[in-house]
Structure formats: C-alpha cells, structure tokens
Scaffold this active site. Structure first.
Site, PDB file in Angstrom:
ATOM      1  CG  ASP A   1      30.353  31.941 173.505  1.00 44.66           C
ATOM      2  OD1 ASP A   1      30.018  31.913 174.700  1.00 44.66           O
ATOM      3  OD2 ASP A   1      29.536  32.001 172.579  1.00 44.66           O
TER       4      ASP A   1
ATOM      5  CG  HIS B   1      27.537  34.316 174.775  1.00 43.56           C
ATOM      6  ND1 HIS B   1      27.467  32.971 175.079  1.00 43.56           N
ATOM      7  CD2 HIS B   1      26.267  34.713 174.546  1.00 43.56           C
ATOM      8  CE1 HIS B   1      26.203  32.580 175.023  1.00 43.56           C
ATOM      9  NE2 HIS B   1      25.456  33.612 174.714  1.00 43.56           N
TER      10      HIS B   1
ATOM     11  CD  GLU C   1      21.891  31.978 174.857  1.00 40.76           C
ATOM     12  OE1 GLU C   1      21.156  30.997 174.709  1.00 40.76           O
ATOM     13  OE2 GLU C   1      23.137  31.878 174.900  1.00 40.76           O
TER      14      GLU C   1
END
Length: 573
Positions: A190, A251, A308
């Site tokens: 991440d 990420h 995301e």
C-alpha cells in the site's frame, strides 16, 4: 391450555440447553446423552488412515498446551479412546460428526478438514472443563453433527500500514483455526509500505519497505519469501488458505518510491499514488511481481485491489503520454484507461491458472465471471452487490458496517473510526448478514461467504490489534458458520462469557462487551477530537490503570509516535 404452553416452554428450554454446549461457532445439531467421558493422560488417539497422524499430533500439542495433559497417539484404532475416522459417505466440505460416550470419543468425516473441525470442537469442550478431584476433565456425553453455512469464512489483516511480524500472524492463524475460519486475506502492499520480498525487484522491500503509517522513516520491515512459505504452510496445517493482496493501480506509493520510473504521477494529497498505464514497461514489471507472488501461494488466488484509484487518477489526465494513449485507443477518459490497465493485469493472473480477487469497484469491468471473486465492501452502495450478482460474479460480503474491525465497537471509544456515527458492535457482527442483506440476494449461491477486514492506520501495537479483534472474531465465526435458524444471541453470549477465560489464559487484551470497564480502550493513535472528549474519557477510566497517559496531541506524556499520528484518515483503508 396453560399447561400445554408451560410444557412447550419447558421442552423448548431443554432443547436450547441441549444445543448450547460451549462451542463457538454453534454446531448444527447437539444432542445431550447420559454420562461423561473422563479425559486424562491415559487417553489414546487412534486413526483409521495414516494421513490423519498430523491431525492427531496437532490435537495432542493443543491439549498439552491448554491443560497439561499428554495424550498418546497410536496407529491402532481398535484400542484407542479417541478415534478419527475417514469415510466415503458424501458430505458437505468441512462437515463432521462428534460422538462422545462415557467410554469412547469418535470423530467422523469424509475429509481431513472435517476431522480437524471435529477436533477443534472437542478441544473447546476440553478447555471448558476444570479438573475434578482425580485430576480428570469430565466431558459431557453428547452427539454433535455439524457443517458450515459458508465455505468462505475470512479475516483480512493489513500489514502495509503497520507491520506485526511472523509470530503475531501465527497467533492470529491459531485463533482463526480455533473459530473454524478458513481464509486469511493478507494485505501486503500500500502507500505506507511494501511487505513481500520480490527477488527480481529487491528495492521493493529495501526502499519500499521503509516506513509505516506513523513513522515514515521506520526501518524496512517485510516478509522474506522463506517467511511467507513458512506462514503459508503453518496456515495450511490448520486448513486456512492464505490469499495475498498486491494493490494496483492505486495504493502504489511504496512501490513507486522504490521504482519511480513506473509512477502514474502525483496530485495534492496523493503523491505517486498510481502506476503508469501509458508506460508499456509497467505491465511487464507488474507481471513479474504477480508471477513471483503466485509461486509463493498455493491458493492460486491473487487479490489485485483495484479500489480507490480515483484518489490519484487526476494525475493521468494531466500527463501528455497518457493523453496520447487515450486518443490512440479511442478512450473517452481516464476511467477507460483504468479498465484497460486492470484487464491487462487480470489477464496475467488468469494466464497463471489463478483466480482474480478484487474490491467491488471491479464490478464495472468485464472480468471473466468464472475466474473472478468480488469483495463487496461499500455498504452504502448496495447497487454494487446487486450488479456483481447480476454479472454472475462470486461474492464475498465484507461491508464496512459491520465487518471493518478497525471501526470502534463502543460509543465510548475514541480512537477507531465510525461511519456516520455508527460503530461496529459485536451484536451487529453476530447478526450479519441476515439483518442487512435482502433475502433474495442472500439466497444466491454466488455469495460464497463473509470476511472481516482489519485496516491498521490506527492500530500500531499487538495490544490494540487484539482489542479490536477480540471478541468480534467470535461473532464473525458464528455468522459465517452457523445456519441463521440455529442462531440465538442470548445463548451465544453465554458461550462467549465462558470463552473469555481462554483470552485471559492466552494474555489477550480484549474488549469485554459485558463489562466495558474491564479493559479500558487500548489506544495507539489519537485522531483530532475535542479536548473535552478526552477529559471525559480520562474521567471514566480514572479508577483503571491505563497505558494512555494523555491522549491529546502535543500534551505532556505522549510518545513521539503519538505526536506524529494525529491526522484523520479519509479513505477506506
């Protein structure tokens, strides 16, 4: 009429008592019979198949650790007191029967997995007992028939934000096995860190492994490939499948720190958040990573994230190379480019004979339905679940409410997250999914199970991790295993109270829902909250010793770690 009603109530009360042996999750059927089995060091375990010896040895070690009783493992089934028996009768995966008489204990299943779950239930019964005057453990005689509701009973741990290490992971796997959970989703990459060794790209760990959520300069922490093989084997011996997550195209900050030539650019607040889809070398780079990862995990499932991306995708629209690529391929916008990128990487996964796992954003793509599992996490977007089922994707239910275990579990807590003021209480976990998912969707065979996720932005210590996990893990176990018509929260709470002593014995710092003051909230990081809330918190726990000296940013008594971790996290993870 009153006599009939009284008789019915007494009969029902007796049925509930018979059903409520101290086993979590609640078995399908429990019938109490006469007498008890005296469990002691004279007991011998025998098996009908030599492939069961490892399970007998596992049970022997667990009993010794829990009760100091040394059982004898024998390959002679006819003279043993505890028999493990494999049969050819067709059964659901994980099904078993456990029969306890005063003279004998028998566990029967079609599979080694079922035998293991039968031994796990027996282990819980043994741990529930205290020695009598003769030093025996008296196990009540009963007949148990059991099988799981769902085949996916998962727990996800995020070690990209904070790293906990091999021994802690093994402890979590032990507790997963104790509660018959069988899928360990391991979030290893991440923004804050890259935690898996990739030999072809060593800087991913030497550079990308530096730092964590609370300290960007912390020394590199990661798992070597030997570590991973060890943990995967440890999990497999407990019938737990380990699934890695390599997040893309978002990420990606830690990876881009190590190899900046593959970054997709930066926007305010999200520097180098994505990989570059216009650089052809990016695809080979990530394919190499996927191939190396795939060799380490026999599950043949790789979670690619896919969530995301919007946080950093604006940088793509400002890049001339990406603009040229979109024009050349007649893409209408960066969303088309994102789908193109994800399709190419998922093709790499399927070319290796592995399944694609992704968060529910992937429902907007055209991934192959027979090779894809969608993880529905956005409970505020039920349409994503509906679309996934409509497109014939298998689905794992893991919505933030109630299955994000980094969310607060009591309104008095101050360090976790909430969703519009809502917390994730154990009662909500226990009653999932039947009180939340529409019956017509819940009946779909495409829903293969449920999973709880632990994101670790505000979890930096083992103590805090335990506090957020226990006892909600027990509620998760029963939600995933026990058929809804057999669930009874009152009786579950009785069994949970009995189980708390096992947390105490193991040194687990847990939240006690029956006595919240028993263990004050374990706190690692304090969000920006009002000083008055802190003062109320301190006042409530003034009589309890707490490791929190002054949970206010900048106050005397805070550690450096506390002082650097005051910012609120806006994202899911």
């Amino acid at each position: 009429m009153k006599l009939k009603l009284l008789a019915a109530l007494l009969l029902f009360s007796g049925y509930l008592k018979a059903q409520n042996v101290n086993i979590i999750p609640q078995p399908k059927s429990v019938i109490n019979t006469a007498g008890q089995f005296n469990f002691n060091s004279h007991a011998t375990i025998g098996e009908s198949d030599t492939s069961l010896i490892s399970l007998a040895n596992y049970f022997q070690k667990e009993i010794s650790k829990a009760k100091g009783i040394t059982l004898v493992v024998s390959n002679n089934e006819t003279i043993s007191a505890i028999d493990l028996v494999l049969v050819n009768t067709p059964q659901a995966t994980g099904a078993y029967t456990l029969k306890i008489t005063p003279e004998h204990i028998t566990i029967i299943s079609q599979s080694k997995e079922g035998i293991f779950y039968g031994l796990t239930s027996l282990l819980q019964l043994v741990k529930d007992q205290q020695r009598d005057n003769d030093g025996d453990l008296c196990i009540p005689a009963c007949n148990i028939a059991d099988l799981p509701r769902y085949q996916w009973r998962g727990l996800m741990l995020d070690e990209a934000r904070h790293f906990f290490g091999k021994e802690k992971v093994k402890q979590l796997l032990d507790w997963m096995a104790y509660y018959k959970l069988n899928k360990f989703h391991w979030h290893l990459t991440d923004v804050q860190g890259w935690r898996i060794e990739i030999k072809k790209y060593p800087k991913l760990t030497s550079v990308g492994g530096v730092g964590n959520y609370s300290d960007s300069a912390a020394e590199a922490q990661y798992y070597t490939q030997d570590d991973i093989r060890e943990i995967v084997a440890y999990a497999a011996s407990r019938f737990i499948t380990v699934i890695p997550e390599i997040d893309m195209p978002g990420h990606a900050t830690a990876a881009n720190k190590a190899y900046p030539e593959f970054t997709g650019g930066s926007v305010a607040g999200y520097p180098n958040f994505t990989f570059n889809p216009a650089n052809e070398k990016t695809y080979q780079y990530l394919a190499d990573i996927i191939k190396e990862t795939n060799t380490l995990f026999p599950a043949h499932m790789i979670h690619l994230g896919g969530d995301e991306v919007a946080f950093g995708i604006k940088a793509w629209s400002l890049d001339t190379a990406m603009a040229h690529m979109m024009q050349k391929m007649n893409f209408e916008g960066v969303s088309d480019l994102e789908r193109y990128f994800f399709k190419r990487m998922t093709d790499t996964v399927t070319s290796l004979g592995s399944k694609i796992l992704a968060w529910d954003e992937a429902t907007g793509t055209n991934l192959p339905a027979d090779k894809t599992i969608i993880f529905w996490w956005r409970q505020n977007l039920p349409g994503q679940l509906h679309l996934a089922l409509q497109k014939n994707y298998e689905v794992v239910l893991c919505p933030r409410l109630p299955l994000y275990f980094d969310f607060e579990q009591d309104n008095s807590h101050i360090s976790g997250r909430k969703w519009n003021g809502e917390v994730n209480k154990i009662t909500d976990v226990y009653n999932f999914p039947d009180r939340q998912i529409p019956a017509d969707e819940l009946s779909s065979k495409l829903i293969i199970g449920i999973q709880a996720n632990i994101w670790t932005e505000r979890i930096g210590s083992e103590k805090r991790l335990d506090f957020m996990l226990f006892p909600r893990i027990a509620g998760l176990a029963e939600a995933a295993w026990t058929a809804p018509e057999l669930k009874n929260e009152v009786l579950f709470n009785e069994r949970l109270k009995a189980d708390l002593k096992n947390y105490d014995s193991a040194g687990i710092y847990y939240y006690n829902p029956f006595d919240p003051a028993f263990h004050p909230e374990a706190i690692d990081f304090i969000p920006r909250i009002k000083v008055s809330e802190i003062q109320r918190y301190k006042h409530r726990h003034a009589s309890k010793k707490s490791h929190v000296k002054s949970p206010v940013k900048g106050k005397k008594g805070l550690t450096k770690k506390h002082k650097t971790s005051g910012k609120l996290h806006k994202k899911r993870k």
